[in-house]
Design an enzyme around this catalytic site. Structure first.
Site, PDB file in Angstrom:
ATOM      1  N   LYS A  78       0.861  -1.185   0.000  1.00  0.00           N
ATOM      2  CA  LYS A  78       0.000   0.000   0.000  1.00  0.00           C
ATOM      3  C   LYS A  78       0.897   1.235   0.000  1.00  0.00           C
ATOM      4  O   LYS A  78       1.915   1.262   0.705  1.00  0.00           O
ATOM      5  CB  LYS A  78      -0.910  -0.027   1.234  1.00  0.00           C
ATOM      6  CG  LYS A  78      -2.003   1.024   1.247  1.00  0.00           C
ATOM      7  CD  LYS A  78      -2.917   0.842   2.463  1.00  0.00           C
ATOM      8  CE  LYS A  78      -4.060   1.830   2.488  1.00  0.00           C
ATOM      9  NZ  LYS A  78      -4.983   1.592   3.634  1.00  0.00           N
ATOM     10  N   SER A 153      -9.813   1.471   2.355  1.00  0.00           N
ATOM     11  CA  SER A 153      -8.936   2.275   1.540  1.00  0.00           C
ATOM     12  C   SER A 153      -7.820   1.469   0.864  1.00  0.00           C
ATOM     13  O   SER A 153      -7.179   1.972  -0.050  1.00  0.00           O
ATOM     14  CB  SER A 153      -8.285   3.359   2.391  1.00  0.00           C
ATOM     15  OG  SER A 153      -7.489   2.776   3.407  1.00  0.00           O
ATOM     16  N   SER A 177     -10.052  -0.918   6.586  1.00  0.00           N
ATOM     17  CA  SER A 177      -9.457  -0.727   5.264  1.00  0.00           C
ATOM     18  C   SER A 177      -8.674  -1.909   4.688  1.00  0.00           C
ATOM     19  O   SER A 177      -8.285  -1.848   3.521  1.00  0.00           O
ATOM     20  CB  SER A 177      -8.547   0.492   5.278  1.00  0.00           C
ATOM     21  OG  SER A 177      -9.312   1.651   5.112  1.00  0.00           O
TER      22      SER A 177
HETATM   23  N1  GLN Z   1     -13.282   3.718   5.611  1.00  0.00           N
HETATM   24  C1  GLN Z   1     -12.850   4.148   6.899  1.00  0.00           C
HETATM   25  C2  GLN Z   1     -12.472   5.605   6.835  1.00  0.00           C
HETATM   26  O1  GLN Z   1     -12.689   6.168   5.831  1.00  0.00           O
HETATM   27  C3  GLN Z   1     -11.687   3.302   7.350  1.00  0.00           C
HETATM   28  C4  GLN Z   1     -10.425   3.692   6.715  1.00  0.00           C
HETATM   29  C5  GLN Z   1      -9.257   2.841   7.131  1.00  0.00           C
HETATM   30  O2  GLN Z   1      -9.401   1.803   7.775  1.00  0.00           O
HETATM   31  N2  GLN Z   1      -8.074   3.330   6.821  1.00  0.00           N
HETATM   32  O3  GLN Z   1     -11.983   6.181   7.759  1.00  0.00           O
END
Ligand code: GLN
Length: 475
Positions: A78, A153, A177
């Site tokens: 990532k 994400s 994410s």
């Molecule tokens: N979708 C969640 C957010 O937007 C989790 C994001 C994540 O785990 N990095 O904060």
């Protein structure tokens, strides 16, 4: 999955000299070259570095050395994991041109294990999002249906594994994410216990929630990568100082007590076929000798609300460092304050700005107790409710994502609808526990569905045992 396309299979073949790491890497780079114009899972492909690392692995094998448990296995990273000298963008314009002066502990460890970083994967900007549509460089597409999102994400990491760019990827999980994109792309995704994996070199989003973890096509492959990266690290003071218990290969779940979390399963918004998948997995586990029951973890219902105060509050502080002086982008102006403002205005996307404003508001004098303070109390209740549930159950079960992958654009105009994508995964982050998503058949639209296995802090061993059992059930 054939043995030769799994990480376990590749590492075995490379270590024994049956296959060269270079041929493995070339094969996977060819897949990336063929598909990434369409999928856009990668921000940057590390062609030369990957081939050089592969040659070093092959040389070690030729010298008769042990090339490591991940010998020759391509791994996608990532793009919020620092790689020395290699662009690390967090899919944000504000990091334009920044090359980190150091490498994340997890990347150092996977290199030591013989693994081969092949690409930096697309993500929602600074890991804020659930669809990868918040990337400043354009969205990633779901390999199962390119009109749909891969989740987020870590959408680039999940899509990369699903499309065969690499058998393994690393993601980060602050509120879901790793697990949510894994579910939407039909792969395995693991959020380890907070502190189990060093966060050194992970660009911070919400430091009390962030954790790095593996994505893979099989549970055993995820275990292989997790065991290569976890454990104490002097560079991260929040890393658990003890060495974790090995994950083993057990699948026996006879007598195990498994609870289906009512608040994450039997509620509005969970698609019927997603709930049905959890029921079928539960029935399979029951048939294998586990005792499955429903369990209430009441405060889980408030997890999402608490998260959207705590995570933005921490993010507003973490993102203060992007000031146009120390990293990447600078928009010149007459004085320093104006330069800071113009840089941040040009460098951050709409969702990141929204989070900074939410977080700053929740922390401001006069609102702190009402918002941030209340959210911290909910966090304590969640920890307490989970502790009670784990007195009666070894692991818990729920959906990972409320729905299958949704079409690109379906939720971009409605941030609250997007936030609901993580309703099932967020409580684990607030508690600091471990949880993972295991692919389990398809839903009404023929797209992958994931079942989430939740375990207490440092419960990875029992969690993987149940995940292997879920993987073995015919969905
Ligand atoms: N979708 C969640 C957010 O937007 C989790 C994001 C994540 O785990 N990095 O904060």
């Amino acid at each position: 999955m054939t043995a030769t396309s799994t990480a376990v299979g590749i590492a075995g073949a490379v270590r024994s000299g049956e296959r060269s790491a270079r041929s493995v890497v070339e094969e996977h780079l060819a897949v990336i070259a063929a598909r990434d114009a369409e999928l856009h899972a990668c921000n940057h492909v590390m062609v030369d570095d990957a081939l050089a690392t592969a040659d070093a692995v092959d040389a070690a094998v030729a010298r008769g050395e042990d090339a490591g448990p991940l010998a020759g296995v391509p791994v996608v990273l990532k793009d919020n994991l620092c790689t020395r000298g290699v662009p690390t963008t967090c899919s944000s314009r504000i990091l334009d041109g920044w090359r980190p002066p150091y490498t994340a502990t997890v990347v150092e460890r996977l290199l030591l294990a013989g693994g081969i970083p092949v690409a930096k994967a697309n993500l929602d900007e600074f890991a804020m999002g659930s669809s990868t549509e918040n990337s400043a460089f354009g969205p990633t597409r779901n390999p199962h249906d390119t009109s749909r999102v891969p989740g987020g994400s870590s959408g680039g990491s999940a899509a990369a594994v699903a499309a065969g760019y690499a058998p393994l990827a690393l993601g980060s999980d602050t509120g879901g994410s790793i697990r949510q994109p894994a579910a939407l792309c039909g792969v395995v995704g693991v959020k380890p216990t907070y502190g189990r994996v060093s966060r050194f070199g992970l660009v911070a989003f919400a430091s009390s929630l962030d954790q790095i973890g593996p994505l893979a096509t099989t549970v055993d492959d995820a275990a292989l990568l997790l065991e290569a990266i976890w454990g104490p690290d002097a560079m991260d003071s929040t890393a658990i100082p003890s060495q974790p218990e090995a994950l083993g290969g057990d699948t026996d779940i006879a007598g195990m007590r498994i609870g289906i979390v009512e608040e994450l399963t039997d509620v509005e918004g969970i698609a019927p076929e997603v709930k049905a998948a959890v029921e079928r997995a539960a029935a399979g586990l029951d048939a294998a000798g586990a005792r499955v029951e429903r369990v209430s973890v009441p405060s889980c219902a408030y997890g999402l609300s608490a998260y959207y105060l705590i995570a933005p509050a921490e993010a507003s502080s973490n993102l203060a460092r992007y000031d146009g002086v120390r990293y990447g982008l600078r928009v010149d102006a007459a004085d320093v304050a104006e330069m800071n403002a113009k840089t941040r205005d040009a460098g951050f996307g709409a969702e990141v700005k929204r989070r900074i404003m939410l977080g700053t508001y929740a922390l401001s004098a006069g609102y702190y107790d009402a918002y941030y303070g209340q959210a911290q109390k909910v966090r304590t209740l969640i920890i307490r409710d989970f502790a009670q549930a784990y007195e009666r159950f070894d692991v818990l079960l729920s959906p990972t994502s409320p729905t299958e992958a949704f079409p690109l654009g379906a939720k971009t105009a409605d941030p609250l609808a997007m936030y609901l994508s993580d309703v099932c995964t967020i409580p684990t982050n607030l508690a600091g526990h471990s949880a993972m998503s295991v692919p389990f058949g398809t839903g009404a639209e023929g797209l992958p569905v994931g079942v989430q296995v939740l375990a207490p802090a440092q419960g990875e061993s029992v969690m993987f045992r149940v995940a292997r059992a879920v993987e073995g059930i015919v969905a």
